[in-house]
Write a protein that holds these residues in place. Sequence first.
Motif, mmCIF file in Angstrom:
data_model
loop_
_atom_site.group_PDB
_atom_site.id
_atom_site.type_symbol
_atom_site.label_atom_id
_atom_site.label_comp_id
_atom_site.label_asym_id
_atom_site.label_seq_id
_atom_site.Cartn_x
_atom_site.Cartn_y
_atom_site.Cartn_z
ATOM 1 N N TRP A 172 0.401 -1.168 0.322
ATOM 2 C CA TRP A 172 -0.095 -0.034 -0.005
ATOM 3 C C TRP A 172 1.073 1.075 -0.427
ATOM 4 C CZ3 TRP A 172 -0.357 3.804 3.813
ATOM 5 C CH2 TRP A 172 0.167 3.520 5.123
ATOM 6 N N ASP A 199 -5.773 -0.233 -1.343
ATOM 7 C CA ASP A 199 -5.035 1.554 -1.392
ATOM 8 C C ASP A 199 -4.620 2.163 -2.249
ATOM 9 O OD1 ASP A 199 -4.917 1.989 1.846
ATOM 10 O OD2 ASP A 199 -4.709 0.210 1.773
ATOM 11 N N PHE A 219 -4.006 5.726 -2.637
ATOM 12 C CA PHE A 219 -2.410 6.118 -1.899
ATOM 13 C C PHE A 219 -1.452 5.699 -3.308
ATOM 14 C CE2 PHE A 219 -3.976 5.008 2.372
ATOM 15 C CZ PHE A 219 -3.919 6.083 2.444
ATOM 16 N N ASP A 221 -8.974 4.442 7.165
ATOM 17 C CA ASP A 221 -7.624 4.493 6.377
ATOM 18 C C ASP A 221 -8.020 5.107 5.026
ATOM 19 O OD1 ASP A 221 -7.349 2.662 8.372
ATOM 20 O OD2 ASP A 221 -5.306 2.150 7.117
ATOM 21 N N GLN A 270 -4.771 -1.593 14.228
ATOM 22 C CA GLN A 270 -3.655 -1.369 14.522
ATOM 23 C C GLN A 270 -2.758 -0.077 15.821
ATOM 24 O OE1 GLN A 270 -3.400 -0.513 10.147
ATOM 25 N NE2 GLN A 270 -1.248 -0.810 10.368
ATOM 26 N N TRP A 279 -6.270 4.624 17.847
ATOM 27 C CA TRP A 279 -5.152 4.970 17.035
ATOM 28 C C TRP A 279 -4.756 6.072 16.536
ATOM 29 C CZ3 TRP A 279 -4.804 2.450 11.121
ATOM 30 C CH2 TRP A 279 -3.500 3.094 11.125
ATOM 31 N N ARG A 323 -3.209 7.009 14.041
ATOM 32 C CA ARG A 323 -3.124 7.084 12.566
ATOM 33 C C ARG A 323 -3.974 7.470 12.328
ATOM 34 N NH1 ARG A 323 1.554 4.182 11.106
ATOM 35 N NH2 ARG A 323 -0.086 2.580 10.693
ATOM 36 N N TRP A 366 -6.157 10.220 9.640
ATOM 37 C CA TRP A 366 -6.515 9.439 8.072
ATOM 38 C C TRP A 366 -7.681 10.161 8.309
ATOM 39 C CZ3 TRP A 366 -2.386 9.042 5.293
ATOM 40 C CH2 TRP A 366 -1.225 7.672 5.656
ATOM 41 N N LEU A 372 4.788 1.288 13.114
ATOM 42 C CA LEU A 372 3.388 0.460 12.447
ATOM 43 C C LEU A 372 1.526 0.492 12.818
ATOM 44 C CD1 LEU A 372 2.423 -0.850 9.057
ATOM 45 C CD2 LEU A 372 3.507 -3.377 10.436
ATOM 46 N N TYR A 382 5.780 7.195 3.429
ATOM 47 C CA TYR A 382 4.607 8.034 3.638
ATOM 48 C C TYR A 382 4.349 9.154 5.239
ATOM 49 C CZ TYR A 382 3.176 4.248 7.576
ATOM 50 O OH TYR A 382 3.031 2.868 8.586
HETATM 51 N N1 GLY Z 1 -3.255 2.247 5.894
HETATM 52 C C1 GLY Z 1 -2.862 1.025 6.442
HETATM 53 C C2 GLY Z 1 -1.923 2.085 7.545
HETATM 54 O O1 GLY Z 1 -1.971 3.531 7.559
HETATM 55 O O2 GLY Z 1 -0.954 1.460 8.728
#
Ligand code: GLY
Length: 379
Positions: free
Chosen positions: A54, A99, A102, A161, A223, A231, A233, A237, A347, A359
Amino acid sequence: MFEKLLSENSKWIDAVWVKLDEKLSLVTLRSRDKLPYTSVDGVHDDGKESPLNWTNGFWGGLNWLMYIGTGKECYKITAETSEKLLDKAFFSMQDWHHDVGFMWHLTSGVNYRLTENLSSKNRNLIAAMSLMSRYNVSGDYIRCWNDGTWGEKVAGWSIIDCMMNIPILYWASKEIGDSRFSKIAMRHADMTMRDHVREDGSVNHIVVHDTESPRVLGVRKGQGYSENSCWSRGASWALYGFVLSYIHTKEQRYLDTAIKVADYFIKETQKTNWLPRLDFRQPDNPLYYDSTAGAIASCGLIELAKVLGECAGEKYIESAINILRAMEENWCSWEDSQDSILQMGSLMYTSQIHVPFIYGDYFLVEAMLKLKGNEFLPW
Ligand code: GLY
């Protein structure tokens, strides 16, 4: 807009931009034929052999942004090379996932918008069509992954995401004059608002849907730390994704949602001196951070500030600057010998903690380009 704040920070903004260009103009040559994901002992790894990773579009996307910001041919050549390396993915289309936004919108999408390259337009349209085809009509969501990704059946899963993948659908709608793309993007954004975003502005990472009806069956941890935690991240998003949905549709409900998530993100990040934790509800020990959440959120906060204008927007651009300054001071490597810039990405709560990710560097560059006053919006 925000002249006072930007002029107070202009020395720092200009200095960071010079450092980005000095370092990246070397790294772009070293990593021209790679699709980096992270770096190992300071050297970019290469994801060419995993064409569907991704993150494979971020290196090309970063190089386009550097080209936009500097006009230097070296960045354009790397961006074009990177886009072609992605073509290998066209030989395994049954394995594509959500994804694709992205992967292609930041490479082919940007290439087409800058150069009108028709091959790039086609690549991006194929990606948009593939994403649209993942919409579950009964359950009213875009399916994220394919069965087996996490060792289980995931046809009913949507993830936060995806808010950053749907801008490719808004683009396709406009590009070929077909509203089906943006209607599906909005159905998914409405579902995300309802099922992922909580009342206090925190978010669920994974929502499990009934594949045959609009019924939600539950939430999953994903995650972050736990299924009821947040989370960071994922929150970033959502923050940036809802701002983008507002920019593309002008629907007030998306702006209201972006503000709700942004206020939560700011409140939580302030608690740790503007350095975002991996999860806003993780235990204090160990204290895990995630720089990528800070970089993504900063881009969203700057765009949110621009949408809200001089008075209402001030707090958001100021917060973005606070996050970027804190991260630059503590987490950036400016040594030429290291391929990655932003360190301390994570991650997930259970693996790959405090490492650099491509990223992170992509969103750092995007945020600094915005602070320099460039209006190009890659999404
Ligand atoms: N889109 C996967 C991540 O943010 O880890």
